[in-house]
Motif scaffolding. Structure first.
Motif, short mmCIF file in Angstrom:
data_model
loop_
_atom_site.label_atom_id
_atom_site.label_comp_id
_atom_site.label_asym_id
_atom_site.label_seq_id
_atom_site.Cartn_x
_atom_site.Cartn_y
_atom_site.Cartn_z
N UNK A 162 14.07 12.15 -5.72
CA UNK A 162 12.72 11.83 -5.22
C UNK A 162 12.21 10.49 -5.74
N UNK A 163 12.62 10.12 -6.98
CA UNK A 163 12.10 8.87 -7.57
C UNK A 163 12.81 7.65 -7.01
N UNK A 164 14.14 7.74 -6.85
CA UNK A 164 14.91 6.55 -6.50
C UNK A 164 15.31 6.54 -5.04
N UNK A 165 14.91 7.57 -4.28
CA UNK A 165 15.32 7.72 -2.88
C UNK A 165 16.86 7.74 -2.81
N UNK A 166 17.46 7.06 -1.81
CA UNK A 166 18.92 7.17 -1.71
C UNK A 166 19.57 6.21 -2.71
N UNK A 167 20.40 6.76 -3.59
CA UNK A 167 21.02 5.95 -4.65
C UNK A 167 22.37 5.41 -4.16
N UNK A 170 0.86 -1.20 0.00
CA UNK A 170 0.00 0.00 0.00
C UNK A 170 0.89 1.24 0.00
N UNK A 171 0.33 2.35 -0.51
CA UNK A 171 1.11 3.59 -0.51
C UNK A 171 1.27 4.11 0.92
N UNK A 172 2.51 4.46 1.29
CA UNK A 172 2.74 4.99 2.63
C UNK A 172 2.63 6.51 2.61
N UNK A 173 3.31 7.16 1.67
CA UNK A 173 3.23 8.62 1.58
C UNK A 173 3.54 9.05 0.15
N UNK A 174 3.24 10.30 -0.15
CA UNK A 174 3.55 10.84 -1.48
C UNK A 174 4.46 12.04 -1.28
N UNK A 175 5.63 12.00 -1.93
CA UNK A 175 6.57 13.13 -1.81
C UNK A 175 6.47 13.97 -3.08
N UNK A 176 6.37 15.29 -2.90
CA UNK A 176 6.24 16.10 -4.12
C UNK A 176 7.60 16.39 -4.72
N UNK A 177 7.61 16.58 -6.05
CA UNK A 177 8.85 16.86 -6.76
C UNK A 177 8.56 17.95 -7.78
N UNK A 178 9.38 19.00 -7.79
CA UNK A 178 9.18 20.07 -8.78
C UNK A 178 10.07 19.81 -9.98
#
Length: 1331
Positions: free
Chosen positions: A433-438, A271-279
């Motif tokens: 934001x898409x890949x979190x910590x790379x 399930x989705x936990x949270x949504x992080x916005x990205x500009x």
């Protein structure tokens, strides 16, 4: 159908109505409505090439295509192998979900501190314990699910999205809200606090909320109070936002959950936990969804790579709502029961050392910072005694992947090494934001292994190739590694464009990650999600490298030796200029390296690209320090340009400095790049300094046209005949002889005849500014006054036959009487515009010059002007002693002269027509009695003028057709002229149109300045005028008298504006005259409507005429200048070879007519110089006819319309004056076309004029608006002229309104302006010299 056709063909003609056939052979009477006629004409038109051809831009042949450099570096390494992070360890006591961890610590160690928030003085404001976090989150979760909406219809259900709106200084409330949402199984969407309804970027956040279906926003008390509110106390709907219910999360506002209520704590799932916005780069906002399992796995990976342990203290300076700040300071910290000291941005602004002080105070083990926090700490650091950083085992640099962070890291280490900071503590990381910590550099215990660094060639990077260079070189980029791949992840590098193919080891590409711990989608955007989150990299052989999908990180870089990741830039910051890649951040770093601290603010520099002329161009915008002078700034700017050029090998299109604190900010004080770009594109940045360098960076202009050796005129003519093109020639109808007054050769005789036969017939009526008749003249009254004027000349003036007399009168009836008085006395009149009483110093010298050049024996004028000529101001301006005698006609002798002069030679001089051309030349044209008669007859025929007609004239009566209509035509044709002096319109703009309406006039003449005055002055009054009974439905001809290309935009606006008042658009037309022939074309009453064609502007620059469809690229609309007058013949000739030209060529308009002038009058015997203006012969073809050269370029087109005499109608199109045309890049440009583009470039450009200086194009724009907009115009103007004309503007001069000089006909005096510019007399607001 065929049967139908045969019947149609055999039908007889009947009456005088010709029968025509339409496409289907149906007979149509030619007396048909205009609409059908138009349709028939369209059907008969030759088929033009279909539209498609025009829209395929012929750019490929025109614009230079950048050829690849044969020596450019290419990748040589083997194909890269995907790199794995260490396996994610299995630790027995790791919780099954983050909520489970919270529950564990909340119940086992309720007193343990979880989060400390600070006030702006740096004192602890509140300590949130794990027990409090647990109990408050439960309470909030209960209230979200049960207290919003009704029991039957709850507003929020598990899985719904909820906005979290908390200010940056309140991490406690945010943390409670975030965990409250997780416990209630609703999805938090943390966003920024909207500060105003029009906040930078807040609109885009609104779109994100709308697309996520958010209806509830959680916020804190303080924040709720601070939101903008309407008068009723409600929070208004922000621009672009959905309607929201604002819910305050403070405990005191919530109800207690019942004893038996308990949140449902599950193991982490999908399930989705949270949504992080990205500009994004363009300012749009996307929501990255992170699932519960990804959230948990990410926390585990961070715990493992950072070696987090229970109860460690961590200082967080980052934004806790997203990115590294959220992952470490809100999520991973709870998993490990750590204590976070949250340092707000507001405190950092006041005290940049605050985070270092907190590290010392709390003996923190870890700090999360950005490189700017390190930089400002260095700047603020003044050898503080009590600093000790030996407790730090990890300094996490969140933007460590940024190319410029390395200098901050090095400098910080350099200064604080003495304060206990160890080198191995600095840990840059790479994330998105898409890949979190790379990737993240691990805090190592042993410091023997130095961190990786690479010194790379900038030139190599611009081609996407890794080439190691040496530190000594300027054009290198030093990058630090960001450690190894995150535990449990697999990373590969793929080509940034096209198929995601693996790169070679020495090639720069985009990093992609395959891991559980990444985002899974852009919420609600399937297509974009597929391209970013579902990427399947392939090897060079084409096979997939893994069955699992990878996520694009948006980071550019390569994997170095030992599996270390190196980041060289971001996809968002990539600028492609003529096939080479540049990174916006690198360019910022270069700009900063040029002694920045003195002139601009670090971190307030924006670099982006704009598309100009089919390529990306670099724009740099920086905030300037208030104390730097313009001189300093310019030095800094030119050094930055040189630095960027030498280091990156790329030119900067525009470098702009804006005042401090004026660039749009993001909520955390960074610059809002997309908003800045938008402002730049709209011309709303308001810079205080601008430097444009189009000359150096626009390298793809079309090649300058090489002048071919001229083909001889004979070959041109033969060529035209062979290719079936007509030689361009046309003529008006014959001047047949049938009139009563044709027995007279001279106007003076016609006046005497009219005074005898129709003494009481009114010839002239003059209107006052109120619209009342102020005076009028009948035939007899005019004759008598003229006699008395003649007596005055003979007696008091003692003039001889043939003497020249200057008539200095305001527009009116005295002027007419004085003119005929001169004819009666055998003198030659010259009409001169009187000096302007408010502006004697500039207008009187012109009067004096005309009087001198025309060799006038005396000056006739009114008493008022006599006085003016003798006034103090006049004597100060010109020497009054050498004026000829001045006669005052207000005091005329009572008696008539002994005998009126009887002219005998029709070729003798009737009057001199003096005027100043647009290029500022004063020339007098000699008009013979013959020419005057032919002229009046031609106008009479064209306009069907008879004694019963009335014509309204709103023109200046000093030269050209204006003078002829005002003074001569009524006497010749006998019609009544209603005279309306244009100056009266300045006080009463509606005067002319009201007069036309009340006096029911059918024909009226005006100038462009009059038309413009009406369009601008009456634009908002049409309703009021309608109420006053203004009705223009009787007007059948409203002719603009001009010596230029018809101003279509103005005539169209005028027609459109007064259409509601009955004005028929077809009635508005133009006339065309010039110095050698005062009227060549005049629309008149009969004959077809004026034709409009669209020509290709690019062909026109090569003197070729190519018709295109309306709306096709580079099309220029041209309107026919009116019908050719009776007795006028026209040919188009090559101005250099004097050979006749074909229809498809632009050439000089030559005219042969009985009313041509007979030569210039200069009085100094210089007629020889200009003789060919009045008597030229073609060099080939018809070499006998004598033509006058108009000095205007134009072309003829045979149309499908028929003239009154049944012939096909030839339309003349005037393009522009030959002497004003500019030769640039081997092509011919007309100033008006460039000016049109410039005026369209920005709303504040009121007027514009262009000219050349050396071979630079100079654009002068008048700014209507505040002076802070002045510099916005420079990039807008430069871009518009580049895109539409392929010309580089050399100088942009911004001036106040009214600086561009305009002559009485409303034409721009570009040469006067040029002189003013060269003599530095324009007093400009700003002058920009484009490099």
């Amino acid at each position: 159908m065929s049967n139908m056709g045969t019947i149609a063909r055999s039908t007889q003609k009947y009456g005088n109505a010709e029968r025509m056939e339409t496409g289907d052979g149906v007979p149509v009477s030619s007396r048909v409505s205009a609409k059908i006629q138009q349709l028939v004409n369209t059907l008969k038109q030759p088929r033009r090439p279909p539209l498609r051809e025009f829209f395929v831009d012929d750019f490929d042949e025109l614009l230079e295509v950048q050829q690849p450099d044969p020596n450019q570096p290419r990748p040589e390494g083997a194909e890269m192998m995907p790199v794995r992070g260490e396996p994610l360890g299995v630790v027995t006591n790791w919780p099954p979900s983050l909520e489970a961890a919270l529950q564990r610590w909340g119940t086992i160690s309720p007193k343990a501190p979880c989060l400390t928030s600070l006030d702006t003085a740096g004192k602890p404001l509140y300590v949130l314990t794990y027990g409090k976090l647990w109990s408050r989150s439960i309470k909030l979760a209960y209230n979200i699910l049960h207290k919003l909406g009704s029991k039957q219809e709850p507003m929020v259900r598990p899985g719904d999205r909820v906005a979290l709106v908390f200010p940056n200084n309140d991490p406690v409330a945010f943390m409670v809200a975030f965990y409250g949402c997780l416990l209630a199984e609703v999805v938090p969407v943390p966003i920024e606090v909207p500060l105003s309804r029009k906040d930078a970027g807040s609109q885009q956040i609104g779109f994100l909320l709308g697309s996520c279906g958010v209806t509830v926003a959680l916020t804190s008390d303080a924040c709720h109070k601070g939101l903008p509110k309407s008068a009723t106390g409600e929070i208004p709907q922000f621009k672009g936002w959905p309607k929201l219910l604002w819910f305050v999360t403070e405990s005191k506002h919530l109800s207690k959950p019942p004893r038996d209520w308990f949140p449902h704590i599950k193991d982490a799932n999908n399930d989705t936990a949270y949504i992080e916005y990205k500009t994004c780069k363009d300012g749009s906002v996307l929501g990255v969804t992170v699932t519960r399992i990804a959230l948990l796995t990410h926390c585990q990976a961070l715990t493992q790579s950072c070696s987090y342990t229970e109860a460690e203290t961590i200082v967080n300076v980052l934004d806790f709502k997203k990115d590294v700040g959220l992952w470490h300071g809100i999520l991973t910290s709870v998993m490990n029961m750590m204590h976070v000291i949250s340092v707000p941005y507001s405190l950092m602004k006041v005290n940049p050392l605050s985070w270092i002080q907190k590290v010392c105070q709390y003996k923190a083990k870890v700090a999360c910072v950005k490189s700017r926090d390190m930089h400002w700490a260095l700047v603020a650091h003044k050898d503080q005694k009590d600093i000790n950083l030996s407790s730090l085992r990890m300094l996490l640099v969140a933007d460590g992947s940024n190319p410029w962070s390395i200098s901050s890291c090095d400098a910080f280490l350099n200064v604080f090494q003495t304060k206990g900071l160890r080198a191995e503590v600095i840990c840059p990381c790479a994330s998105s934001p898409e890949a979190l910590t790379v990737a993240i550099r691990r805090p190592v215990e042993d410091s023997s292994q130095p961190p990786g660094r690479g010194v790379l060639s900038m030139q190599g990077l611009s081609y996407g190739v890794v080439r190691v260079d040496t530190e000594e070189r300027l054009s290198v980029l030093t990058v630090q590694d960001v450690g190894t791949v995150t535990p449990g992840g697999l990373v590969c590098v793929v080509k940034p464009e096209g198929v995601p193919q693996l790169c070679q080891t020495d090639e720069i590409g985009e990093l992609c990650v395959c891991s559980v711990a990444t985002g899974t989608s852009y919420y609600g955007l399937m297509g974009m999600t597929k391209n970013t989150f579902e990427v399947y990299p392939v090897s060079s052989s084409g096979g997939l490298i893994s069955e699992y999908a990878f996520v694009r990180t948006g980071l550019l870089g390569f994997i170095g030796p030992g599996g270390l990741a190196f980041i060289t830039g971001k996809m968002d910051g990539l600028i492609m200029v003529s096939g080479r890649r540049h990174n916006a951040d690198d360019i910022v770093a270069t700009a900063l390296a040029v002694e920045p601290m003195k002139f601009v603010y670090r971190g307030r520099i924006a670099v982006f690209s704009v598309t100009v002329l089919r390529d990306e161009r670099i724009v740099v915008v920086a905030e300037q320090r208030p104390d730097s002078t313009e001189e300093d700034s310019f030095q800094w700017m030119s050094r930055v340009l040189q630095a960027i050029d030498s280091i990156h090998g790329v030119g900067v299109f525009c470098l702009a400095l804006v005042p401090a604190n004026t660039l749009p900010k993001t909520p955390l004080g960074g610059i809002h790049l997309s908003e800045i770009k938008q402002l730049y594109l709209e011309g709303g940045l308001h810079p205080c300094n601008v430097l444009m360098c189009p000359h150096t960076c626009v390298t793809n202009l079309p090649k300058p046209r090489q002048k071919q050796p001229e083909i001889g005129p004979a070959s041109v003519m033969v060529g035209n005949l062979v290719s079936g093109k007509r030689i361009a020639q046309a003529s008006g109808r014959d001047l047949g002889q049938t009139d009563d007054n044709d027995q007279f050769l001279f106007l003076s005789e016609i006046l005497q005849w009219r005074a005898q036969t129709t003494p009481d017939h009114v010839l002239y009526t003059l209107l006052s500014s109120r619209g009342a008749v102020s005076s009028s003249l009948t035939c007899l009254q005019l004759h008598k006054r003229a006699e008395r004027v003649a007596a005055l000349l003979m007696e008091r003036g003692g003039l001889q036959e043939g003497d020249h007399v200057a008539l200095v009168y305001p527009p009116g009836i005295d002027l007419i009487a004085a003119f005929y008085g001169c004819l009666y006395a055998g003198c030659v009149p010259i009409t001169v515009r009187p000096p302007h009483p408010q502006n004697i110093s500039t207008t009187l010298p012109t009067v004096k010059m005309i009087v001198e050049v025309s060799h006038s024996a005396c000056v006739m004028t009114t008493a008022v002007i006599c006085k003016l000529l003798r006034s103090k101001e006049a004597t100060a301006t010109v020497d009054i002693r050498n004026w000829p005698p001045v006669l005052d006609t207000d005091d005329l002798p009572k008696k008539k002269p002994p005998a009126l002069y009887k002219p005998t030679n029709p070729d003798g001089l009737a009057y001199l027509d003096f005027s100043v051309s647009t290029t500022g030349m004063l020339a007098g044209v000699q008009m013979s009695h013959n020419a005057v008669g032919a002229f009046c007859r031609s106008v009479k025929l064209q306009c069907e003028l008879y004694p019963s007609r009335e014509v309204a004239i709103c023109l200046d009566p000093y030269c050209g057709l204006g003078f002829v209509l005002w003074c001569l035509c009524s006497v010749y044709s006998g019609h009544q002229s209603i005279l309306i002096p244009p100056v009266e319109l300045e006080t009463n703009p509606a005067l002319w149109l009201l007069a036309v309406s009340q006096l029911r006039v059918r024909d009226t003449f005006c100038s462009y300045s009059v038309m413009e005055l009406c369009t601008k002055g009456l634009g908002l009054q049409t309703e009021a005028l309608k109420a006053r009974g203004l009705d223009l439905s009787r007007v059948r001809a409203c002719v603009v008298v001009a010596e230029e290309r018809p101003r279509m935009a103005l005539t169209h606006s005028f027609s459109k504006l007064f259409k509601d008042l009955g004005l028929h658009p077809r009635s508005v037309s133009t006339a065309f005259g010039c110095r050698v022939n005062l009227a060549i074309c005049l629309q008149g009453t009969s004959g077809p409507d004026p034709t409009t064609v669209y020509v290709d502007m690019r062909a026109l620059r090569h003197d070729r005429v190519r018709l295109v469809e309306r709306g096709s690229p580079h099309s220029l609309p041209l309107m026919e200048s009116g019908k050719i007058l009776p007795g006028v013949r026209i040919i188009i000739a090559n101005p250099e070879t004097k050979g006749p030209l074909g229809d498809s060529h632009l050439g000089e308009i030559w005219v042969h007519s009985a009313h041509n002038g007979s030569g210039y009058y200069s009085g100094y015997g210089e007629e020889v110089l200009q003789s060919d203006h009045f008597s030229s012969r073609l060099s080939f073809g018809d070499t006998q006819t004598v033509w006058a050269r108009t000095g205007y370029l134009g072309f003829l087109r045979r149309t499908e319309l028929t003239d009154a005499n049944g012939e096909r109608h030839d339309a003349l199109f005037v393009v522009g004056a030959l002497e004003e045309a500019m030769e640039l890049r081997g092509m011919r440009y007309h100033p008006i076309d460039i000016e049109t583009s410039v005026i369209r470039a920005h709303k504040s450009i009121m007027e514009c004029a262009v000219f050349t200086w050396t071979n630079l194009l100079v654009v002068v724009v008048e700014l209507e608006g505040s002076e802070q907009e002045a510099l916005d115009l420079v990039p807008m103007v430069t871009k518009a002229v580049l895109e539409e004309h392929y010309l580089i503007v050399g100088v942009v001069v911004v001036t106040d309104v009214g600086v561009i000089p305009i002559n009485s006909r409303g034409e721009k005096q570009r040469m006067h302006l040029r002189d003013g510019f060269l003599q530095d007399q324009l007093d400009p607001i700003y002058v920009a010299y484009n490099m």
